[in-house]
Scaffold this motif. Sequence first.
Motif, PDB file in Angstrom:
ATOM      1  N   SER A 175      32.977  38.504  40.665  1.00  0.00           N
ATOM      2  CA  SER A 175      33.998  39.349  41.291  1.00  0.00           C
ATOM      3  C   SER A 175      34.403  38.782  42.648  1.00  0.00           C
ATOM      4  N   ASN A 220      41.571  34.891  44.082  1.00  0.00           N
ATOM      5  CA  ASN A 220      42.799  34.726  43.279  1.00  0.00           C
ATOM      6  C   ASN A 220      42.985  33.295  42.772  1.00  0.00           C
ATOM      7  N   LEU A 256      38.517  35.554  33.909  1.00  0.00           N
ATOM      8  CA  LEU A 256      39.488  36.141  34.822  1.00  0.00           C
ATOM      9  C   LEU A 256      40.485  35.076  35.252  1.00  0.00           C
ATOM     10  N   ARG A 270      43.627  34.551  38.046  1.00  0.00           N
ATOM     11  CA  ARG A 270      44.254  35.122  39.245  1.00  0.00           C
ATOM     12  C   ARG A 270      43.676  36.505  39.561  1.00  0.00           C
ATOM     13  N   ALA A 293      42.539  38.770  37.553  1.00  0.00           N
ATOM     14  CA  ALA A 293      42.673  39.792  36.509  1.00  0.00           C
ATOM     15  C   ALA A 293      41.818  39.445  35.303  1.00  0.00           C
ATOM     16  N   THR A 325      40.968  38.728  31.718  1.00  0.00           N
ATOM     17  CA  THR A 325      41.809  38.274  30.605  1.00  0.00           C
ATOM     18  C   THR A 325      41.029  38.083  29.311  1.00  0.00           C
ATOM     19  N   TYR A 367      33.688  46.471  31.738  1.00  0.00           N
ATOM     20  CA  TYR A 367      34.423  45.378  31.092  1.00  0.00           C
ATOM     21  C   TYR A 367      34.834  45.708  29.643  1.00  0.00           C
TER      22      TYR A 367
END
Length: 332
Positions: free
Chosen positions: A179, A185, A251, A253, A255, A257, A306
């Motif tokens: 995280s 990013n 993840l 950027r 987010a 995925t 998640y």
Amino acid sequence: MSDLAETLMPIAELRRNQPRFRGLEAGHLACLGCGQALAARLVTEAAGPDVVVANATGCLEVFTTAWPQSAWRVPWLHSLFENAAAVASGMEAALRAQGKSSKVFAFGGDGGTFDIGFQALSGMLERGHNVLYVCFDNEAYMNTGVQRSSSTPHAAMTTTSPPGKARMGKRHLKKDIISIIAAHNIPYAATASVAYPSDIRKKVRRALEIDGPAFINIHSPCPLGWGHDGSLSIEVARLAVECGLFPIIELERGALTGTMPLRAPRPVTDYLKPQQRFAHLFQNDPRAKEELEHLQALADHNIETYGLRGERPDPLDSAGADTVRRGGVRWA
């Protein structure tokens, strides 16, 4: 039929017979069942020969480079605990200035990544260097005597977090490094486990496609520090995923995925019992029961956060991702 035709081999068979490229060769000095050695081999196999590596001090550096020998078959540079990311940044800038396209990798253990080298890593990510940083996460400082790191799980026993009257192993939680990395990013960040080699290869190749920083944290059992038989490394790593304590995610950027769904979540006790570092949690002590409930709550939190609970059997879930099946799905 001509002699030439008789000696021709189908392309598929020819490819199967060709030896796979190994950036990390056999014959090094890793312990039997070392998850880090397997993970490093899988990463370099997936990357191919056109890479250069900056390697932080740690087990991987020690067992692969017993002077005057080296197990590396790619350009490899040893750095200190704290500056593998900084060294890799300089290597990437130098190669770019020379117009060369070789990919730069930075390797570190959890001590060199979560703790000592984190400042340099954060700077490398923030500046956008085109480097893949791989953390081989064995959850303690193994090469210096199994001291706790900020990656060590809650309640685990190490030489600096022994269970006793004051507390039941490590008091603090494992740092949520993925995280923190995602908060930069960067284009790509992921977790992986040596229990799923195809997943590791897929994620390395995904990272190689990216122009910019990428990060992969690979859960890598240490039989010496975790206190299990070397033959159980893959099974223990798989149980960490299946109970939810080590979620497999991607993840981009910042987010989420991608995730690896859990076909049938296991209780955390299935993962903890084979390891001596958690043996004190199975003694007749009311504090042990409380810590087990705490660890189960942490796993349940990961599963909910998640969305890891699979709705139906999936060839790419935790039970199917590395199952070899005739004519079936293989990722990489």
